[in-house]
Design an enzyme around this catalytic site. Sequence first.
Site, PDB file in Angstrom:
ATOM      1  N   HIS A  53      -9.473   1.214   5.192  1.00 19.60           N
ATOM      2  CA  HIS A  53      -8.152   1.371   5.820  1.00 19.60           C
ATOM      3  C   HIS A  53      -8.270   2.337   6.999  1.00 19.60           C
ATOM      4  CE1 HIS A  53      -4.021   2.613   6.456  1.00 19.60           C
ATOM      5  NE2 HIS A  53      -3.677   1.468   5.899  1.00 19.60           N
ATOM      6  N   GLY A  98       2.876  -1.217   4.205  1.00 17.24           N
ATOM      7  CA  GLY A  98       2.914   0.202   3.863  1.00 17.24           C
ATOM      8  C   GLY A  98       4.339   0.636   3.569  1.00 17.24           C
ATOM      9  N   GLY A  99       4.978   1.219   4.567  1.00 16.54           N
ATOM     10  CA  GLY A  99       6.310   1.809   4.394  1.00 16.54           C
ATOM     11  C   GLY A  99       7.312   0.933   3.657  1.00 16.54           C
ATOM     12  N   GLU A 148      -5.210  -4.792  10.731  1.00 16.18           N
ATOM     13  CA  GLU A 148      -4.139  -3.815  10.906  1.00 16.18           C
ATOM     14  C   GLU A 148      -4.381  -3.038  12.197  1.00 16.18           C
ATOM     15  OE1 GLU A 148      -2.261  -2.734   6.869  1.00 16.18           O
ATOM     16  OE2 GLU A 148      -3.987  -1.454   7.145  1.00 16.18           O
ATOM     17  N   GLY A 200       2.795   2.194  10.645  1.00  7.24           N
ATOM     18  CA  GLY A 200       3.764   3.269  10.456  1.00  7.24           C
ATOM     19  C   GLY A 200       4.511   3.660  11.717  1.00  7.24           C
ATOM     20  N   ASN A 223       0.866  -1.182   0.000  1.00  6.42           N
ATOM     21  CA  ASN A 223       0.000   0.000   0.000  1.00  6.42           C
ATOM     22  C   ASN A 223       0.901   1.230   0.000  1.00  6.42           C
ATOM     23  OD1 ASN A 223      -1.810   2.046   0.553  1.00  6.42           O
ATOM     24  ND2 ASN A 223      -2.282   1.357   2.646  1.00  6.42           N
ATOM     25  N   TRP A 224       0.956   1.889  -1.146  1.00  9.87           N
ATOM     26  CA  TRP A 224       1.896   3.014  -1.286  1.00  9.87           C
ATOM     27  C   TRP A 224       1.359   4.301  -0.671  1.00  9.87           C
ATOM     28  CZ3 TRP A 224       3.813   2.343  -7.086  1.00  9.87           C
ATOM     29  CH2 TRP A 224       4.445   1.097  -7.197  1.00  9.87           C
ATOM     30  N   LYS A 225       0.085   4.318  -0.314  1.00  9.91           N
ATOM     31  CA  LYS A 225      -0.533   5.510   0.295  1.00  9.91           C
ATOM     32  C   LYS A 225      -0.308   6.740  -0.604  1.00  9.91           C
ATOM     33  CE  LYS A 225      -0.059   3.238   4.715  1.00  9.91           C
ATOM     34  NZ  LYS A 225       0.084   3.329   6.168  1.00  9.91           N
ATOM     35  N   GLU A 262      -6.545   4.713   7.985  1.00  5.60           N
ATOM     36  CA  GLU A 262      -6.357   6.138   7.666  1.00  5.60           C
ATOM     37  C   GLU A 262      -7.627   6.734   7.057  1.00  5.60           C
ATOM     38  OE1 GLU A 262      -2.684   5.566   5.551  1.00  5.60           O
ATOM     39  OE2 GLU A 262      -1.773   4.999   7.463  1.00  5.60           O
ATOM     40  N   SER A 286       3.624  -2.223  10.245  1.00  4.57           N
ATOM     41  CA  SER A 286       5.081  -2.308  10.427  1.00  4.57           C
ATOM     42  C   SER A 286       5.669  -3.669  10.032  1.00  4.57           C
ATOM     43  CB  SER A 286       5.465  -1.949  11.869  1.00  4.57           C
ATOM     44  OG  SER A 286       5.102  -0.602  12.141  1.00  4.57           O
TER      45      SER A 286
END
Length: 252
Positions: free
Chosen positions: A96, A234-235, A168, A174, A10-12, A98, A213
């Site tokens: 998600h 993600g990251g 999640e 993150g 997930n590149w956000k 966010e 993470s």
Amino acid sequence: MKRRQLIAGNWKLNGTIKEATELVRETRRLLAQVRDCDLVVAPPYTALHAVAHQLEDSNIEVAGQDLYWEDKGAFTGAVSGPLLKELGCKWVLIGHSERRQLFGETLESSALRMKAALRAGLLPIFCVGETLGERQANKTLDVIAAQLDAGLNSVSKEDLAKVVVAYEPVWAIGTGVVATPAQAQEVHAYIRERVRSKDSGIAQTMRLLYGGSVKADNAAELLHQADIDGALVGGASLKADSFAGIVKGRQG
Ligand code: PGA
């Protein structure tokens, strides 16, 4: 029962078209030989077309990060399922944390999105997870149950079989604080049990991803848990070598 693993990046809100194109080219190159798991990337909307083009005839599929529940009309700023399909998406993230925390996603709107995704022929990756406060107040399983029921209850059995759920924990996203394999497994087992009450066959085959993470050095341990069938990253998906490290290192 052995479920085929799925690793999704997930590149956000990261990546111009140029950056996304470079990232996906390198990701594709590093993962070209992988045959034993499904691979998905979710770039920002603006890079979807370019990324999908780069991934033609590859072993990596494309996801949207969200969708609106109406297909078309006077909904300024919204992107619908049919438009994501047209761009080459096979998947879409829904709910998600966010989106829930920053953009007003509710239980009701996540349910509308779920129906819209399935109507458009997209495969949903439905995200659930508790905040740190909810965990500390011992409300984790109640929160997960409410989110899960909102998303899954109005879906037909035929469609339910297409859904992937991602657990999640918000406190792990993150932050570098990863859930322990036991903490993650406990919630995953609960999710599978809850799906079992809707359909026991689907509960056996439904893939449940862990997110929060995930890195190359913790993925294998998480993915060895009985009810963890993949990861939403993600990251660590923003660098081709770290994403590839997760995919390649997942067998330990
Ligand atoms: P993270 O994000 O891997 O950077 O923690 C996961 C996610 O939000 O999907």
